[in-house]
Design a protein around this motif. Structure first.
Motif, PDB file in Angstrom:
ATOM      1  N   ALA A  28       0.829  -1.198   0.000  1.00 13.03           N
ATOM      2  CA  ALA A  28       0.000   0.000   0.000  1.00 13.03           C
ATOM      3  C   ALA A  28       0.866   1.251   0.000  1.00 13.03           C
ATOM      4  N   ARG A  70       4.067   1.344  -1.086  1.00 11.91           N
ATOM      5  CA  ARG A  70       4.922   1.371  -2.257  1.00 11.91           C
ATOM      6  C   ARG A  70       4.240   2.048  -3.437  1.00 11.91           C
ATOM      7  N   LYS A  71       2.916   1.975  -3.452  1.00 12.40           N
ATOM      8  CA  LYS A  71       2.228   2.517  -4.610  1.00 12.40           C
ATOM      9  C   LYS A  71       2.415   4.027  -4.728  1.00 12.40           C
ATOM     10  N   TYR A  72       2.868   4.666  -3.654  1.00 13.21           N
ATOM     11  CA  TYR A  72       3.080   6.109  -3.714  1.00 13.21           C
ATOM     12  C   TYR A  72       4.461   6.477  -4.261  1.00 13.21           C
TER      13      TYR A  72
END
Lengths: 204, 709
Positions: B84, B86-88
């Motif tokens: 969650a 890492r998606k940023y």
């Protein structure tokens, strides 16, 4: 960035929830977000690719799949170079709607009747156990629809996603080449095949 | 692998702020580190979340995210939380950088928002421990940066050109301590034609005060020039919408005298102050001995000005959303609530009791079930309230949406509705209350969801009309860049900015909008306010249709709410006081006295006003929209405070669940369809109770607690 690449407009279509946005995000940034929202309105992402030595900027358009938003979705079809028709292999309905999506696209993209157009068929969620559409069923539909290339993908575990998008570009280039040669040549067989099934109905 | 990425700059304690319930939440800020890297492919700016970073330190590869092949990039096996975060992660080639915004560092820490050539706009990177200036200084060694003459927070990156770079960049010293000063760029760009030279002439660079004039000229002169890196002409994309969406055709000569409009001179914008949220003592002071709200208008003014304290929301929203009548006494509210509970369960039973066999011959219902099922799984899943597999609140979300289908079968379920419901359910923590408040909220926006999408088209064209007067320059730019249809505002309007603000902010924004102050259709003015803030970015980056769409999509969650509300109210006051405001705009804003509204148009207008507003409708406010000064209650005249205690609790809790189900079905049926849980009171209201119902299926409070704790 080269700045010399040709822009390719790719339209992703299919029922809500089949994973259009996830496919796009996996392809463009190699990410998968299990908590992502359903798409509202229209979004797009760009991705630079090199296919057979040629550089392209793929501009991938992702729209809301619900029927309701048709009038705000269809204007974006115009000028498309590639259309990826997607369904989920664990959702029969989404497969049965492929002809509807294809028709909608051809109509609003303003593709001339019978003109060949590079469609790619994508069966997503192949990582899921509860499959409702077999590979054979999908392949059979594709063979009746201008032999559109078919890929089974999983945006979640990244299976075949790159392959599907890159193959879409190859497919488009192949069709362009065929068009340039004019249908007098040996590949006229191919073209006649492509022209006929455009209006063919849905599988079952 | 062979090439070691050279780290030119690194800084930790750089945060991305994500969409969670409130800013105090420890998950609201994701810590990470920002880098400037020299990679084989070029120079990259990257930001990586810290957890991810630690896990990846074993690998010397920096480009895990973008360049691994499919299988290696597999993230499924990684634990969910890390995934969650890492998606940023952010990574981009600095040659793709078009511009960036840097906040004034004197407002706490600095943040930077990077904007790419294709319009991609990354989330703000917050430099909690400083370092933003140092990063930009480092960046200046590789790209040529100049400050926008119109927006001191905006910096523009010139196209890569070694010659320009060699010009003593350091002299510019954009990011030294004297960074407040404008740095002008007098460099003539010989590559471009006459029009550009004209633009580059001292008009734009020195006469900042006349920037409006020159910018307008520039728009006219430079319209064909955008999207440098794309070979295909924009015209193909451009043809879109203008003629394809029925009812969306927008004539640029719509209003008589287009040229005149470009010279609109609105009155100066007044300074607007926001207030404090409505708090408990003040709220209580509004109730009289019967538990009736005494000064509704005054109360709404306070809510408009400052919102509602989160602890009071579940009660106040019931009034704002028509669950309770504004003029009701507490006795009446008890009855109202009881009736609504009955009504809800009756409707819920209707779909709950449809057997699988029946559903086979009920395609419409089956389809809606499928749609809701999919969307519930994709609504606010990062929010605590809905996070995790098998979160019981997802079932509540589902049940309410299904029941709404029975309540408004003609409308059914349309994507976006789950976004409207979610914040309401989080506030109510109770299925029945949430349903009725959702129904009230839908009443205001149901036209957005109707089949012909006419409500959406009307509103988008209303934004256009308003902007023609409010900011003709920006309006002309958007028109010239195929965006005069305001399609890029579609998501804003459809779900009332739900995805554009953080969760706690959307609750604030909505309660402000629900007061129907300071005018009708205030949400359209809010759109104008946001666009005004983005104006420099759009114009100076010369964004075209696709870039505008992308940029507007991407600024979600980085729009400052209070600033936007102040700006929006200021714009409203300017328009209201503008002597030559066209009738059609007065109508949109509800500024016409009722008698002057032609019947046909008043209907169109009223559909955006929401039927839950107080009977003294907004139309009647024309004579005196009192918004200039906050009418805050001085100290909240304590009288009557005690008498109100209990108002909010009356008729809540388990008593309501009793009798109600029985009213609709037998206890056995109720049990068999699983109606024992979640039904009446939420955990918060469980201290109510008393007047027990007289029939059937009682619901265990344990179940209720389970769901909402």
């Amino acid at each position: 960035m080269s700045g010399r690449s040709k822009l390719l407009k790719v339209v992703l279509l299919g029922d809500g929830g089949v994973g259009k946005s996830s496919l796009m995000n996996r392809f463009v940034s190699n990410k998968f977000d299990a908590q992502s929202y359903h798409t509202i309105g229209v979004e797009f992402l760009n991705k630079e690719v090199t296919v057979n030595g040629e550089n392209f900027t793929m501009q991938i358009w992702d729209t809301a799949g619900q029927e309701r938003f048709k009038s705000l979705r269809t204007p974006f079809y115009r000028g498309a170079d590639i259309c990826m028709l997607t369904f989920a292999v664990n959702d029969r309905k989404s497969f049965e709607n492929l002809p509807m999506w294809k028709r909608e696209f051809l109509y609003y993209a303003d593709i001339q009747d019978g003109a060949p157009f590079p469609f790619i068929i994508v069966g997503n969620k192949c990582d899921m156990p509860n499959r409702e559409i077999s590979e054979e069923m999908a392949q059979s539909w594709c063979s009746r629809n201008a032999n559109a290339p078919y890929f089974e993908t999983s945006a979640k575990d990244a299976t075949n996603v790159q392959l599907a998008f890159i193959s879409a570009v190859s497919r488009m280039r192949e069709m362009e080449d065929q068009l340039e040669v004019k249908p007098v040549q040996t590949n006229s067989v191919d073209l006649s095949k492509k022209q006929k099934p455009l209006n063919s109905g849905c599988c079952s | 692998m062979a090439f070691q990425n050279q780290v030119l700059f690194a800084k930790d304690s750089v945060y991305v702020h994500i969409n969670v319930q409130d800013t105090k939440d420890k998950d609201a800020h994701i810590a990470g580190r920002v880098f400037l890297l020299n990679k084989p492919e070029g120079y990259f700016i990257e930001w990586k979340a810290e957890d991810v970073l630690n896990l990846e330190t074993t690998s010397e590869e920096w480009d895990v995210i973008n360049y691994k092949n499919d299988r290696e990039g597999d993230s499924v096996s990684m634990n969910a939380k890390m995934d969650a975060r890492r998606k940023y992660n952010i990574s981009f080639d600095i040659l793709d950088l078009k511009s960036f915004k840097r906040s004034a560092p004197n407002h706490g820490w600095a943040y930077i928002i990077f904007i790419l050539k294709d319009g991609t706009t990354f989330p703000a990177l917050h430099f909690h421990n400083g370092g933003s200036k140092a990063l930009l200084k480092e960046l200046e060694n590789f790209i040529y940066i100049r400050r926008s003459p119109n927006d001191p927070r905006l910096f523009l990156v010139k196209d890569h050109d070694p010659e320009q770079l060699s010009q003593s960049i350091n002299e510019l010293s954009l990011f030294t301590d004297s960074s407040g000063a404008y740095v002008q760029n007098f460099v003539n760009d010989s590559k471009h034609g006459l029009s550009k030279k004209f633009i580059k002439s001292p008009y734009t660079t020195t006469l900042g005060g006349f920037s409006k004039v020159t910018n307008f000229l520039r728009d006219v002169l430079m319209t064909p020039e955008n999207s440098q890196n794309l070979v295909r002409p924009q015209s193909e994309v451009a043809e879109l919408l203008q003629d394809d969406i029925p009812g969306m055709e927008i004539s640029q000569l719509d209003e008589p005298g287009f040229e005149m409009i470009t010279k609109t001179k609105l009155p100066p914008r007044p300074t607007v102050k926001r207030g404090d949220p409505l708090a408990s003592p003040q709220w209580n002071s509004f109730f009289d001995a019967e538990g009736r709200i005494s000064k509704v208008d005054e109360l709404k003014d306070i809510i408009f000005r400052g919102g509602v304290d989160p602890a009071l929301r579940s009660e106040v929203w019931k009034f704002l959303l028509g669950f309770y009548d504004w003029d009701s006494c507490s006795k009446k509210r008890t009855d109202q609530r009881k009736r609504k509970v009955d009504e809800y369960f009756r409707m819920k039973l209707q779909w709950k009791t449809i057997s699988a066999e029946q559903e086979k011959r009920f395609t419409l219902l089956k389809e809606r079930r499928g749609l809701i099922d999919k969307d519930v799984m994709r609504t606010d899943r990062t929010h605590k309230f809905f996070a995790g597999d098998k979160n019981p609140n997802l079932q509540v979300l589902y049940d309410i949406l299904m029941t709404y289908c029975m309540y408004n079968f003609d409308l059914g379920y349309v994507q976006g509705m789950s976004d409207i419901l979610s914040p309401i359910l989080v506030v109510m923590e109770n299925e029945v209350d949430a349903f009725w408040c959702f129904a009230g909220a839908m009443e205001r926006v149901c036209h957005n969801f109707e089949m012909d999408q006419n409500g959406m088209k009307v509103q988008l064209s209303q934004i256009h009309k308003l902007m023609q007067i409010q900011d003709p320059e920006l309006c002309a730019y958007l028109e010239a860049h195929d965006s005069g249809n305001f399609y890029f505002c579609f998501r804003w309007i459809l779900i009332v900015f739900k995805r554009e603000f953080h969760f706690h902010e959307i609750q604030r924004l909505w309660e402000v909008i629900w007061t129907d102050r300071p005018c009708s259709n205030f949400h359209l003015i809010i759109s104008l306010a946001i666009l005004e803030s983005e104006k420099s970015t759009l114009l100076e980056n010369k964004f075209g249709f696709t870039e505008i769409l992308k940029h507007i999509n991407d600024i979600s969650l980085s729009i400052p709410l209070e600033e936007t509300l102040r700006k929006a109210e200021g714009i409203f006051l300017q328009l209201r006081d503008y002597k030559k405001l066209p009738i059609s705009l007065k109508e949109i804003l509800g500024l016409l006295p009722p008698a002057h509204v032609p019947a046909s148009q008043s209907m169109e207008n009223s559909m955006f006003m929401g039927s839950t507003s107080n009977s003294s409708s907004s139309l009647q406010q024309e004579a005196g929209v009192k918004v200039d000064t906050p009418t805050l209650m001085a100290g909240g005249a304590g009288s009557g405070a005690s008498s109100v205690k209990g108002v909010t609790r009356s008729g809540s809790g388990s008593d309501l669940t009793k009798g109600t189900v029985g009213a609709a079905c037998s206890a056995n049926v109720a049990r068999s369809i699983g109606m024992s849980a979640r039904y009446g009171g939420g955990a918060r209201q469980s201290n109510g109770g008393g007047a027990g119902g007289n029939a059937g299926a009682t619901c265990g409070m344990d179940d209720v607690h389970k769901v909402f704790t």
